[in-house]
Design a protein around this motif. Structure first.
Motif, PDB file in Angstrom:
ATOM      1  N   MET A   1       0.604  -1.186  -0.500  1.00  0.00           N
ATOM      2  CA  MET A   1       0.178   0.360   0.197  1.00  0.00           C
ATOM      3  C   MET A   1       0.891   1.114   0.096  1.00  0.00           C
ATOM      4  SD  MET A   1      -2.578   1.766   2.795  1.00  0.00           S
ATOM      5  CE  MET A   1      -1.529   2.083   3.541  1.00  0.00           C
ATOM      6  N   ARG A   2       1.040   1.879  -0.779  1.00  0.00           N
ATOM      7  CA  ARG A   2       1.736   3.586  -1.263  1.00  0.00           C
ATOM      8  C   ARG A   2       0.816   4.263   0.149  1.00  0.00           C
ATOM      9  NH1 ARG A   2       5.248   5.709  -4.242  1.00  0.00           N
ATOM     10  NH2 ARG A   2       5.453   2.881  -5.223  1.00  0.00           N
ATOM     11  N   MET A   3       1.471   5.140   0.606  1.00  0.00           N
ATOM     12  CA  MET A   3       1.834   5.707   1.641  1.00  0.00           C
ATOM     13  C   MET A   3       0.620   6.984   1.224  1.00  0.00           C
ATOM     14  SD  MET A   3       2.061   3.915   4.270  1.00  0.00           S
ATOM     15  CE  MET A   3       1.569   5.415   5.436  1.00  0.00           C
ATOM     16  N   ALA A   4      -0.139   7.921   1.198  1.00  0.00           N
ATOM     17  CA  ALA A   4      -0.769   9.097   0.452  1.00  0.00           C
ATOM     18  C   ALA A   4      -0.301   9.720   1.036  1.00  0.00           C
ATOM     19  CB  ALA A   4      -2.079   9.557   2.027  1.00  0.00           C
ATOM     20  N   ASP A   5       0.208  10.933   0.177  1.00  0.00           N
ATOM     21  CA  ASP A   5       0.416  11.757  -0.300  1.00  0.00           C
ATOM     22  C   ASP A   5      -0.018  13.065   0.791  1.00  0.00           C
ATOM     23  OD1 ASP A   5       1.515  11.048  -4.322  1.00  0.00           O
ATOM     24  OD2 ASP A   5       2.494  10.207  -2.205  1.00  0.00           O
ATOM     25  N   SER A  11       3.512  16.684   6.889  1.00  0.00           N
ATOM     26  CA  SER A  11       3.894  16.195   8.080  1.00  0.00           C
ATOM     27  C   SER A  11       5.418  17.791   8.321  1.00  0.00           C
ATOM     28  CB  SER A  11       4.966  15.437   8.117  1.00  0.00           C
ATOM     29  OG  SER A  11       6.490  15.132   8.141  1.00  0.00           O
ATOM     30  N   THR A  12       5.379  17.731   9.434  1.00  0.00           N
ATOM     31  CA  THR A  12       6.429  19.166  10.105  1.00  0.00           C
ATOM     32  C   THR A  12       7.308  17.972  10.602  1.00  0.00           C
ATOM     33  OG1 THR A  12       4.672  19.764  11.302  1.00  0.00           O
ATOM     34  CG2 THR A  12       4.632  20.594   8.852  1.00  0.00           C
ATOM     35  N   ASN A  13       8.621  18.634   9.889  1.00  0.00           N
ATOM     36  CA  ASN A  13      10.076  18.276  11.356  1.00  0.00           C
ATOM     37  C   ASN A  13      10.102  16.704  11.332  1.00  0.00           C
ATOM     38  OD1 ASN A  13      10.587  20.899  11.393  1.00  0.00           O
ATOM     39  ND2 ASN A  13       9.497  21.622  13.116  1.00  0.00           N
ATOM     40  N   GLY A  14       9.109  15.988  10.057  1.00  0.00           N
ATOM     41  CA  GLY A  14       8.997  14.895  10.798  1.00  0.00           C
ATOM     42  C   GLY A  14       8.084  14.940  11.137  1.00  0.00           C
ATOM     43  N   THR A  15       7.656  15.339  11.877  1.00  0.00           N
ATOM     44  CA  THR A  15       6.135  14.568  13.233  1.00  0.00           C
ATOM     45  C   THR A  15       4.717  13.658  12.151  1.00  0.00           C
ATOM     46  OG1 THR A  15       6.450  16.853  14.533  1.00  0.00           O
ATOM     47  CG2 THR A  15       4.305  15.093  14.530  1.00  0.00           C
ATOM     48  N   CYS A  16       4.623  12.488  12.549  1.00  0.00           N
ATOM     49  CA  CYS A  16       3.177  11.750  11.625  1.00  0.00           C
ATOM     50  C   CYS A  16       2.421  12.815  12.865  1.00  0.00           C
ATOM     51  CB  CYS A  16       3.785  10.540  11.782  1.00  0.00           C
ATOM     52  SG  CYS A  16       2.174   9.480  11.293  1.00  0.00           S
ATOM     53  N   PHE A  24      -0.042   4.645  14.987  1.00  0.00           N
ATOM     54  CA  PHE A  24       0.934   3.024  15.472  1.00  0.00           C
ATOM     55  C   PHE A  24       1.019   1.890  14.816  1.00  0.00           C
ATOM     56  CE2 PHE A  24       0.109  -0.994  17.349  1.00  0.00           C
ATOM     57  CZ  PHE A  24       1.058  -0.950  18.296  1.00  0.00           C
ATOM     58  N   HIS A  25       0.352   2.263  13.376  1.00  0.00           N
ATOM     59  CA  HIS A  25       0.445   1.184  12.261  1.00  0.00           C
ATOM     60  C   HIS A  25       1.591   1.425  11.340  1.00  0.00           C
ATOM     61  CE1 HIS A  25      -2.943  -1.119  13.974  1.00  0.00           C
ATOM     62  NE2 HIS A  25      -3.869  -0.802  13.575  1.00  0.00           N
ATOM     63  N   ALA A  26       1.253   2.622  11.727  1.00  0.00           N
ATOM     64  CA  ALA A  26       2.694   2.926  10.408  1.00  0.00           C
ATOM     65  C   ALA A  26       4.210   3.209  11.186  1.00  0.00           C
ATOM     66  CB  ALA A  26       2.804   5.005  10.528  1.00  0.00           C
ATOM     67  N   ALA A  27       3.959   2.875  12.478  1.00  0.00           N
ATOM     68  CA  ALA A  27       5.293   3.498  13.052  1.00  0.00           C
ATOM     69  C   ALA A  27       6.175   1.708  13.883  1.00  0.00           C
ATOM     70  CB  ALA A  27       5.266   3.846  14.976  1.00  0.00           C
ATOM     71  N   THR A  28       5.190   1.042  13.776  1.00  0.00           N
ATOM     72  CA  THR A  28       4.922  -0.673  13.430  1.00  0.00           C
ATOM     73  C   THR A  28       5.942  -1.193  11.935  1.00  0.00           C
ATOM     74  OG1 THR A  28       2.796  -0.832  12.969  1.00  0.00           O
ATOM     75  CG2 THR A  28       3.603  -1.344  15.364  1.00  0.00           C
ATOM     76  N   ALA A  29       5.676  -0.063  11.379  1.00  0.00           N
ATOM     77  CA  ALA A  29       5.812  -0.780  10.109  1.00  0.00           C
ATOM     78  C   ALA A  29       7.091  -0.314   9.594  1.00  0.00           C
ATOM     79  CB  ALA A  29       4.759  -0.246   8.965  1.00  0.00           C
ATOM     80  N   TYR A  30       7.301   1.372  10.433  1.00  0.00           N
ATOM     81  CA  TYR A  30       8.444   1.720  10.650  1.00  0.00           C
ATOM     82  C   TYR A  30       9.577   0.445  10.457  1.00  0.00           C
ATOM     83  CZ  TYR A  30      13.144   4.915  10.255  1.00  0.00           C
ATOM     84  OH  TYR A  30      13.369   5.671  10.367  1.00  0.00           O
ATOM     85  N   VAL A  31       9.241   0.420  12.117  1.00  0.00           N
ATOM     86  CA  VAL A  31      10.624  -0.070  12.845  1.00  0.00           C
ATOM     87  C   VAL A  31      11.054  -1.909  11.990  1.00  0.00           C
ATOM     88  CG1 VAL A  31      10.318  -1.343  15.256  1.00  0.00           C
ATOM     89  CG2 VAL A  31      10.015   0.781  15.112  1.00  0.00           C
ATOM     90  N   PRO A 102      13.931  11.199  16.172  1.00  0.00           N
ATOM     91  CA  PRO A 102      12.912  11.747  15.470  1.00  0.00           C
ATOM     92  C   PRO A 102      11.951  12.224  13.509  1.00  0.00           C
ATOM     93  CG  PRO A 102      14.854  12.352  16.578  1.00  0.00           C
ATOM     94  CD  PRO A 102      15.275  11.076  15.548  1.00  0.00           C
ATOM     95  N   GLU A 103      12.711  11.966  12.855  1.00  0.00           N
ATOM     96  CA  GLU A 103      12.355  11.825  11.559  1.00  0.00           C
ATOM     97  C   GLU A 103      11.821  11.085  10.669  1.00  0.00           C
ATOM     98  OE1 GLU A 103      15.497  14.298   9.389  1.00  0.00           O
ATOM     99  OE2 GLU A 103      15.908  16.236  10.809  1.00  0.00           O
ATOM    100  N   TRP A 104      11.364  10.265  11.346  1.00  0.00           N
ATOM    101  CA  TRP A 104      11.175   8.629  11.056  1.00  0.00           C
ATOM    102  C   TRP A 104      10.341   8.705  10.266  1.00  0.00           C
ATOM    103  CZ3 TRP A 104       6.535   6.615  11.399  1.00  0.00           C
ATOM    104  CH2 TRP A 104       5.141   6.845  12.271  1.00  0.00           C
ATOM    105  N   TRP A 105       9.018  10.019   9.857  1.00  0.00           N
ATOM    106  CA  TRP A 105       8.180   9.554   9.402  1.00  0.00           C
ATOM    107  C   TRP A 105       8.336  10.360   7.387  1.00  0.00           C
ATOM    108  CZ3 TRP A 105       3.334   7.724   8.004  1.00  0.00           C
ATOM    109  CH2 TRP A 105       2.963   8.751   7.076  1.00  0.00           C
ATOM    110  N   ASP A 106       9.237  11.417   7.864  1.00  0.00           N
ATOM    111  CA  ASP A 106       9.507  11.549   6.531  1.00  0.00           C
ATOM    112  C   ASP A 106      10.897  10.485   6.072  1.00  0.00           C
ATOM    113  OD1 ASP A 106       8.548  13.954   7.090  1.00  0.00           O
ATOM    114  OD2 ASP A 106      10.229  14.852   7.401  1.00  0.00           O
TER     115      ASP A 106
END
Length: 429
Positions: A1-5, A11-16, A24-31, A102-106
Motif C-alpha cells: 500500500m502506497r502511503m497517501a501523499d 508533515s512538519t519536522n518529521g512528525t507523523c 501506530f501502525h505506520a510506526a510499527t511498519a517503520y520499526v 526523530p524524523e522517521w515519518w519523513d
C-alpha cells in the motif's frame, strides 16, 4: 500500500500527522523495516512489549522456562506493563520511536506491505472503551498536532461519539473557539478554520479555530445537544459601564449546525431573561423546551431565577416559584432532571460555595431541600455532574481555597421524592 501523499504533505519536522491507530501502525511498519544495528536490544525489547500490549492487552501468557533467555526477557518486558491500556501502549510506542528516530515519518518507506496493520480501517480496535480501566483514572496522552489550550468555564456537550467544547477562559481572556474530541479515535479536531491571531504565531498550541461568525468570545455559557445541533445560551462577556436607565443585556441564544459548523442567532420573545454565565440548561426529552436556572448576570451578581424557553415558538417564560423555601442565588452548580424534578447541587457566588441539594417540581413551581444520609461533599462550584440511571456522579470543582479531585456519588432512588411527571434532561454543569 502506497502511503497517501496528502498525509505526507502535512508533515512538519518529521512528525507523523495521521491520527491513531494509523499512526501506530505506520510506526510499527517503520520499526520492522529498520536494520537490527540501528536499535539497541533494550529498545527492541521495549518495542516488542508495547506492540504486544497494544495488540493483545495485558500479558496473560505463561512464563517461559528459565533456559530460554530471549523469550523470558520478552515475557518480563511485556508483563511489566501491567494493565496499561492498549491506546496508551500505542502512544508510548510512537513516542519512543519519535525519540529514537526523530524524523522517521519523513524517512518512511514509500511502499508498505499490503498485509501490514497500517492497511486497517482507521477506527479498527480503538475507541474510548480501549482506554477504560474500571475503578482507575487513566490519563489519555494528548500528542496531537492540534489540541485546545487549557481552559475553564468552557461549554461542553456530548453528542454521539463526539465531545464538543466551546470557548472558556484562558490566560485572562475569553475564548471563542470550537473543538471536537472524537471518542472513537481519541483525537482533537478544530472543525471551524480561521486565521490565527497575530499575537499567537501559527505554530503555537491552540492558535487556530476562532469562529469567524457566531457569538463573541465568552465563558460560562451552556451548551445543550439538540438533535444534530448545539444550543448555546448566555455566557460571560465583557460589558461596559451601563448608562443610567439602561437595562442589562438579554440572554443570547445561538445554534450551531454540526453538519456545517455554522452559527445562527435565534431571536427570542416573551419574558426574556437577562444574559448570564455559569447557569444550567436542561433539555426535556420532548425536545421542545429548555429549563434554565441560576448563573451570574453581566455584573457578576448571582441569580436564583428559573426560566423556560419554548423551542417551538422561541418564547421565554419565567417560572413562578410558590414555595417560601428556595435555594440561594448561585452559579457554577450541577443540574439534572430526575423523575420529573430539576435537581441542583452546589454552586456558589463570589463570597461563598454550597454543598446543598435542591429539588424543583417544575409543574408546581415548588422547591424542596433534599436531605441525604452520610457525609456530604464539601462545598464547591465549577464541578461537573453526570446522571447515570439512579446514580448522580459529581466530579471536581472547588471553593475559594482549593480545588476538589474526588468523585462523589449520590444514589437518588431513596432520597428524591417522585413527582407526577416523567421528564428527563441532559445534565449540564
Amino acid at each position: 500500500m502506497r502511503m497517501a501523499d496528502s498525509s505526507r504533505s502535512l508533515s512538519t519536522n518529521g512528525t507523523c500527522p495521521i491520527p491513531y491507530p494509523d499512526r501506530f501502525h505506520a510506526a510499527t511498519a517503520y520499526v520492522a523495516s529498520l536494520p537490527d544495528h540501528l536499535l539497541t536490544d533494550e529498545t527492541r525489547l521495549l518495542f516488542y512489549a508495547l506492540h504486544s500490549q497494544a495488540a493483545h492487552g495485558p500479558c496473560e501468557e505463561s512464563k517461559p522456562w528459565g533456559w530460554n533467555v530471549v523469550e523470558s526477557a520478552k515475557w518480563n518486558a511485556w508483563s511489566q506493563l501491567g494493565n496499561m491500556s492498549q491506546m496508551e501502549a500505542m502512544r508510548l510506542y510512537v513516542r519512543t520511536l519519535d525519540e529514537e528516530q526523530p524524523e522517521w515519518w519523513d524517512r518512511m518507506p514509500e511502499v508498505v506491505p499490503a498485509d501490514t496493520p497500517a492497511a486497517a480501517s482507521p477506527g479498527n480496535g480503538v475507541s474510548i472503551s480501549s482506554v477504560f480501566q474500571e475503578g482507575t483514572w487513566v490519563v489519555i496522552q494528548q500528542d496531537d498536532a492540534k489540541k485546545p489550550v487549557p481552559r475553564y468555564e468552557q461549554g461542553a456537550a456530548l453528542l454521539g461519539g463526539s465531545l464538543y467544547v466551546v470557548g472558556g477562559h484562558y490566560g485572562g481572556r475569553y475564548l471563542q473557539d470550537v473543538w471536537v474530541y472524537n471518542l472513537n479515535r481519541l483525537q482533537w479536531t478544530s472543525p471551524v478554520p480561521a486565521e490565527p491571531k497575530a499575537a499567537e504565531p501559527p505554530g503555537q498550541e491552540g492558535s487556530a479555530v476562532l469562529a469567524p461568525t457566531g457569538p463573541p468570545a465568552a465563558a460560562g455559557w451552556s451548551v445543550t445537544p439538540l438533535q444534530d445541533k448545539l444550543l448555546v445560551m448566555g455566557g460571560h462577556i465583557k460589558v461596559g459601564k451601563l448608562k443610567k436607565g439602561e437595562s442589562l443585556p438579554q440572554m443570547p441564544v445561538w445554534v450551531v449546525d454540526l453538519a456545517t459548523m455554522q452559527w445562527s442567532s435565534l431571536t427570542t420573545n416573551g419574558d426574556v431573561p437577562c444574559s448570564r454565565g455559569g447557569h444550567s440548561a436542561c433539555l426535556l426529552p420532548s425536545g421542545d423546551k429548555v429549563v434554565v436556572f441560576g448563573g451570574e448576570d453581566s455584573r457578576r451578581r448571582p441569580l436564583a431565577d428559573v426560566h423556560i424557553l419554548d423551542l417551538q415558538n422561541l418564547s421565554w417564560s419565567t417560572l413562578e416559584v410558590n414555595s417560601k423555601l428556595q435555594p440561594a442565588a448561585r452559579s457554577g452548580h450541577a443540574a439534572a432532571l430526575y423523575q420529573g424534578a430539576l435537581l441542583v447541587f452546589g454552586g456558589g457566588s463570589l463570597a461563598s460555595c454550597f454543598n446543598d441539594i435542591w429539588q424543583l417540581d417544575i409543574d408546581r413551581g415548588t422547591w424542596t431541600k433534599v436531605t441525604v444520609q452520610g457525609p456530604s461533599p464539601t462545598p464547591r462550584a465549577g464541578h461537573s455532574g453526570a446522571l447515570v440511571g439512579d446514580q448522580w456522579y459529581i466530579l471536581g470543582g472547588g471553593n475559594n481555597v482549593k480545588g476538589k479531585s474526588a468523585v462523589c456519588l449520590l444514589g437518588l432512588a431513596k432520597v428524591i421524592k417522585t413527582v407526577p411527571c416523567t421528564r428527563q434532561c441532559h445534565a449540564m454543569a
